[in-house]
Design an enzyme around this catalytic site. Structure first.
Site, PDB file in Angstrom:
ATOM      1  N   TYR A  74       0.843  -1.204   0.000  1.00 57.65           N
ATOM      2  CA  TYR A  74       0.000   0.000   0.000  1.00 57.65           C
ATOM      3  C   TYR A  74       0.872   1.245   0.000  1.00 57.65           C
ATOM      4  O   TYR A  74       2.012   1.227   0.470  1.00 57.65           O
ATOM      5  CB  TYR A  74      -0.946   0.009   1.212  1.00 57.65           C
ATOM      6  CG  TYR A  74      -0.241   0.148   2.538  1.00 57.65           C
ATOM      7  CD1 TYR A  74       0.194  -0.963   3.243  1.00 57.65           C
ATOM      8  CD2 TYR A  74       0.017   1.418   3.068  1.00 57.65           C
ATOM      9  CE1 TYR A  74       0.850  -0.830   4.454  1.00 57.65           C
ATOM     10  CE2 TYR A  74       0.686   1.557   4.288  1.00 57.65           C
ATOM     11  CZ  TYR A  74       1.096   0.420   4.976  1.00 57.65           C
ATOM     12  OH  TYR A  74       1.761   0.559   6.163  1.00 57.65           O
ATOM     13  N   CYS A  75       0.347   2.317  -0.582  1.00 61.36           N
ATOM     14  CA  CYS A  75       1.012   3.614  -0.559  1.00 61.36           C
ATOM     15  C   CYS A  75      -0.082   4.676  -0.618  1.00 61.36           C
ATOM     16  O   CYS A  75      -1.265   4.348  -0.591  1.00 61.36           O
ATOM     17  CB  CYS A  75       2.009   3.752  -1.711  1.00 61.36           C
ATOM     18  SG  CYS A  75       1.248   3.593  -3.339  1.00 61.36           S
ATOM     19  N   THR A  76       0.303   5.943  -0.704  1.00 61.89           N
ATOM     20  CA  THR A  76      -0.670   7.020  -0.561  1.00 61.89           C
ATOM     21  C   THR A  76      -1.821   6.930  -1.563  1.00 61.89           C
ATOM     22  O   THR A  76      -2.978   6.854  -1.174  1.00 61.89           O
ATOM     23  CB  THR A  76       0.036   8.394  -0.715  1.00 61.89           C
ATOM     24  OG1 THR A  76       1.224   8.378   0.081  1.00 61.89           O
ATOM     25  CG2 THR A  76      -0.877   9.531  -0.286  1.00 61.89           C
ATOM     26  N   GLY A 106      -1.557   4.859  -4.572  1.00 66.39           N
ATOM     27  CA  GLY A 106      -1.503   3.618  -5.340  1.00 66.39           C
ATOM     28  C   GLY A 106      -0.419   3.528  -6.385  1.00 66.39           C
ATOM     29  O   GLY A 106      -0.070   2.437  -6.828  1.00 66.39           O
ATOM     30  N   ILE A 120      -4.045   4.276   0.138  1.00 69.89           N
ATOM     31  CA  ILE A 120      -4.574   4.586   1.469  1.00 69.89           C
ATOM     32  C   ILE A 120      -5.721   5.587   1.355  1.00 69.89           C
ATOM     33  O   ILE A 120      -6.699   5.519   2.096  1.00 69.89           O
ATOM     34  CB  ILE A 120      -3.461   5.202   2.354  1.00 69.89           C
ATOM     35  CG1 ILE A 120      -2.285   4.237   2.490  1.00 69.89           C
ATOM     36  CG2 ILE A 120      -3.995   5.573   3.735  1.00 69.89           C
ATOM     37  CD1 ILE A 120      -0.988   4.918   2.907  1.00 69.89           C
TER      38      ILE A 120
END
Ligand SMILES: [Zn+2]
Ligand SMILES: [Zn+2]
Length: 300
Positions: A187-189, A191, A216
């Site tokens: 996961y990251c901010t 995508g 996220i």
């Protein structure tokens, strides 16, 4: 009063002539009075632009008229041109800098061989299905390690990376080899980093890799603070952090006094300026606003 907005978007798609796309995008943005940052490579586009609402709508319409971008998703955000110092449209080797431009493969459907995309509710399905089989899902943070100091998925693995360029070395270190036969949700901010990260992990033998569609941000929009997320979200603008609801817990700690905080400040030592977590009280005091490295060297 004119309405202003920011658009965030990316698309992995082969671009035969990135320089021509750059010229077109630059002219388009300039003609509409937009400011922001756009990166173009042979593998796609990654942009954040702000401006007057109608100009932004025009930009989206015109950009989608170009076949490779016709299905591109745009996210809206509060703000406008004034949130950016200028307009910057550049051609780079990569639209996200992992230092692996030769490894990434893309076609008109996006990254080839990346992790399975999950909608927020599917994240929970994968976690539950693994549980039923007696397995545990590992959440794998695809951001720079400091971002996770104020918020992350509960029990997530936070790789030791200062920048996205450190990921390959980190994955190759062997530290995470025990995850190779486990379900891993990256996961990251928003995508985009996981589009690349999940492909790099699969190339290195991680068998069951997922990524969260919209990152996220989209998960938080759906579940707020009542799901598997915990804390604040680091954001790359002047706010520096945001919370999904009033129930967000503060998981960060002041590096000086350990008080709970979610606010990054620059160390007050002019030759350092490291970004570290400080509580409001320590941030007021130039002596206290020193990162641990600078406090130590002052005592030597
Ligand atoms: Zn403090
Ligand atoms: Zn310092």
């Amino acid at each position: 009063m004119a309405l202003n907005r920011i658009l965030l978007y990316y698309q992995f798609t082969p671009l035969a002539d990135p320089e021509a796309v750059r010229l077109w995008q630059h002219t388009l943005c300039e003609s509409l009075g937009l400011r922001g940052r756009i990166i173009i490579s042979k593998d796609g586009i990654n942009g954040t632009v702000g401006g007057e609402l109608n100009a932004i709508k025009q930009y989206r319409k015109k950009t989608r008229e170009y076949a490779p971008f016709k299905s591109m998703e745009f996210k809206w955000s509060e703000g406008g041109a004034e949130d950016f110092p200028r307009l910057s449209v550049k051609v780079r080797d990569e639209i996200v800098s992992f230092g692996a431009p030769g490894e990434l493969k893309v076609d008109e459907n996006g990254v080839i061989g990346g992790g399975v995309h999950l909608k927020p509710e599917q994240v929970h399905e994968v976690v539950d299905a693994a549980k039923a089989e007696g397995k545990e899902v590992a959440f794998f943070d695809g951001r720079n390690a400091f971002e996770a100091q104020i918020g992350k998925f509960k029990n997530a693995i936070v790789p030791d990376v200062d920048t996205t360029r450190d990921f390959i070395k980190e994955i190759d270190s062997g530290k995470y080899d025990h995850l190779k036969d486990q379900p891993v949700i990256t996961y990251c901010t928003g995508g985009i980093r996981c589009e690349v990260l999940s492909a790099l992990m699969k190339n290195r033998g991680f068998e069951e890799v997922y990524q969260i569609d919209g990152g996220i941000v989209r998960y938080g929009e759906k579940y707020g603070d009542s799901g598997l997320w915990e804390g604040s979200l680091y954001v790359f603008d002047q706010r520096m952090h945001m919370e999904f609801t009033e129930d967000a817990v503060t998981i960060g700690k002041c590096v000086n006094c350990s008080a709970p905080t979610n606010k990054f400040e620059n160390c007050s030592n002019p030759s350092c300026r490291n970004l570290r977590l400080f509580c409001a009280e320590c941030a007021q005091d130039e002596e206290a606003l020193r990162c641990p490295d600078c406090v130590e060297s002052a005592h030597i």
